[in-house]
Design a protein around this motif. Structure first.
Motif, short mmCIF file in Angstrom:
data_model
loop_
_atom_site.label_atom_id
_atom_site.label_comp_id
_atom_site.label_asym_id
_atom_site.label_seq_id
_atom_site.Cartn_x
_atom_site.Cartn_y
_atom_site.Cartn_z
N ARG A 206 0.55 -0.71 0.36
CA ARG A 206 0.59 -0.27 -0.20
C ARG A 206 0.75 1.23 -0.28
O ARG A 206 0.79 2.43 -0.60
CB ARG A 206 -1.40 -0.03 1.59
N TRP B 143 4.25 4.93 -5.82
CA TRP B 143 4.24 5.29 -7.17
C TRP B 143 3.52 6.48 -7.76
O TRP B 143 3.28 6.69 -9.05
CB TRP B 143 4.26 4.00 -7.54
N ALA B 144 1.81 6.76 -7.35
CA ALA B 144 1.25 7.53 -7.66
C ALA B 144 2.02 9.16 -7.80
O ALA B 144 1.64 9.51 -8.83
CB ALA B 144 -0.20 7.30 -7.27
N VAL B 145 2.31 9.33 -6.40
CA VAL B 145 3.23 10.74 -6.58
C VAL B 145 3.94 10.40 -7.02
O VAL B 145 4.60 11.50 -8.20
CB VAL B 145 3.67 11.03 -5.53
N LEU C 49 -11.01 2.08 -2.44
CA LEU C 49 -10.22 2.87 -1.50
C LEU C 49 -9.66 2.93 -0.52
O LEU C 49 -8.69 2.72 0.13
CB LEU C 49 -10.73 4.72 -2.01
N HIS D 53 2.33 1.78 -3.36
CA HIS D 53 1.11 2.18 -4.53
C HIS D 53 1.44 3.39 -4.51
O HIS D 53 1.01 4.01 -5.60
CB HIS D 53 -0.28 1.52 -4.20
N TRP D 54 0.92 3.73 -2.92
CA TRP D 54 0.74 5.91 -2.96
C TRP D 54 2.07 6.65 -4.09
O TRP D 54 2.14 7.24 -4.19
CB TRP D 54 0.38 6.44 -1.89
N THR E 99 11.35 3.01 -4.59
CA THR E 99 9.58 2.87 -4.12
C THR E 99 9.78 1.33 -4.87
O THR E 99 9.86 0.24 -4.26
CB THR E 99 9.25 3.79 -4.75
N MET F 299 -7.30 0.67 -0.34
CA MET F 299 -5.74 1.36 -0.76
C MET F 299 -5.36 1.26 0.31
O MET F 299 -4.25 1.52 1.16
CB MET F 299 -5.73 1.50 -1.98
N VAL F 300 -6.38 2.02 1.53
CA VAL F 300 -5.88 2.75 3.18
C VAL F 300 -5.47 2.38 3.49
O VAL F 300 -4.40 2.32 4.67
CB VAL F 300 -6.25 4.22 2.88
#
Length: 258
Positions: free
Chosen positions: A4, A10-12, A241, A7-8, A117, A244-245
Motif C-alpha cells: 500500500r 508510485w502514484a506521486v 479506496l 502504491h501511493w 520505491t 488501498m488505505v
C-alpha cells in the motif's frame, strides 16, 4: 502495508515524472529511431510543432509521416486568447511555463524516488510472498485468462481475496517489465551512464531509440492508470479506496463461504 505504501508512492512519483517529463520533452518535441538525428536523413517517428497557414498559426502532430491538425491541444496553444507555439498546454507540464532546468531537477528527483520505491517493493514482496502469490501468473491463471478477460468486458467484476488472472498479468507487465524498462531507458539517455555501461546503447539501438521507447512506455503507463482508475470506479470506489488505505476489503459472499 509495504504494498500500500509503494502504491501511493508510485502514484506521486509517476504524476511528477509525467508532467516534468513533458516539460523536458518540449525542449526537443521530436522522437527518432537510431543512434542520432541529422539533416541528411529522416528517422523521425513523431514530431509536435507549429506552422503558419497563411497568416494563421496551426499546431500539428506528425506520426510516422502522417500529419494531424492539433491546434489548441498540441503544437499551438491558446494563451490569453492568442495562439503560441508550444508543444503542450501549461496544465500538462511542471512548471506550467517553459523552464527546462526546473523540469529536469523535478524529473530526476522523482525518478530516483521511483527507483528506491520499486526496490523497496520488490524486496518486501519477495520476503512476504506477495510477488509469488499475487503478481507472478501461474499455469492456472494463464488457462483462466480468456474467461477473466470476458468477465471484465461484461463488467462482471469479482471481489475476492486473490487477484484475478488479468490483474496478475497486468501488474506483472507494469511492475516487472514496464517500470524497469522505463528506468533503464532513462539511464541510457545519460552520457555519464553510457560511459559506465556502454552496452545499454547497443541494447536499445542508440540513445534516440531509448528516448523513443521511454516515451512509449510513458504512454503505456498512462493507459494503465486510466484503466486502473476506471476499474476502481466500476468495482466500487468506496471498497477499493478503503482497501488501498486501510487494507480492509469486502469480498463476495460466495468466497466468504469457502
Amino acid at each position: 502495508m509495504p504494498t500500500r505504501l509503494a502504491h501511493w508512492a508510485w502514484a506521486v512519483c509517476l504524476f511528477f515524472l509525467l508532467l516534468s517529463g513533458l516539460q523536458i520533452f518540449m525542449a526537443r518535441p521530436d522522437l527518432y529511431i537510431g543512434q542520432q538525428s541529422g539533416f541528411s536523413f529522416d528517422n523521425t517517428v513523431l514530431s509536435i510543432g507549429a506552422a503558419f497557414d497563411g497568416d494563421s498559426m496551426r499546431g500539428y502532430t506528425e506520426i510516422l509521416g502522417h500529419r494531424f491538425d492539433t491546434t489548441g491541444w498540441l503544437g499551438a496553444i491558446p494563451v490569453n486568447g492568442n495562439l503560441h507555439a508550444k508543444s503542450f498546454p501549461g496544465w500538462m507540464t511542471i512548471p506550467s511555463y517553459r523552464d527546462l532546468a526546473t523540469g529536469r531537477v523535478v524529473h530526476f528527483f522523482f525518478a530516483w524516488a521511483l527507483v528506491v520505491t520499486l526496490g523497496f517493493w520488490l524486496l518486501s514482496s519477495l520476503v512476504n510472498g506477495h510477488l509469488k502469490r499475487d503478481i507472478l501468473p501461474g499455469p492456472n491463471d494463464l488457462r483462466g485468462l480468456g474467461r477473466d478477460i470476458t468477465d471484465h468486458a461484461r463488467l462482471r467484476l469479482r471481489h475476492g481475496r486473490r487477484y484475478g488472472a488479468l490483474q496478475k498479468l497486468s501488474y506483472f507487465v507494469v511492475m516487472l517489465l514496464l517500470m524497469p524498462l522505463m528506468i533503464l531507458t532513462g539511464l541510457t539517455m545519460s552520457p555519464g551512464f553510457n560511459a559506465f555501461a556502454p552496452w545499454t546503447l547497443d541494447l536499445f539501438g542508440g540513445r534516440q531509440t531509448a528516448r523513443t521507447l521511454h516515451f512509449v512506455v510513458m504512454l503505456l503507463l498512462v493507459a494503465f492508470f486510466v484503466v486502473h482508475v476506471l476499474m476502481v470506479l466500476l468495482a466500487g470506489p468506496v471498497n477499493e479506496l478503503r482497501s488501498m488505505v486501510t487494507g480492509w476489503f469486502r469480498i463476495d459472499s460466495a468466497e466468504d463461504g469457502q
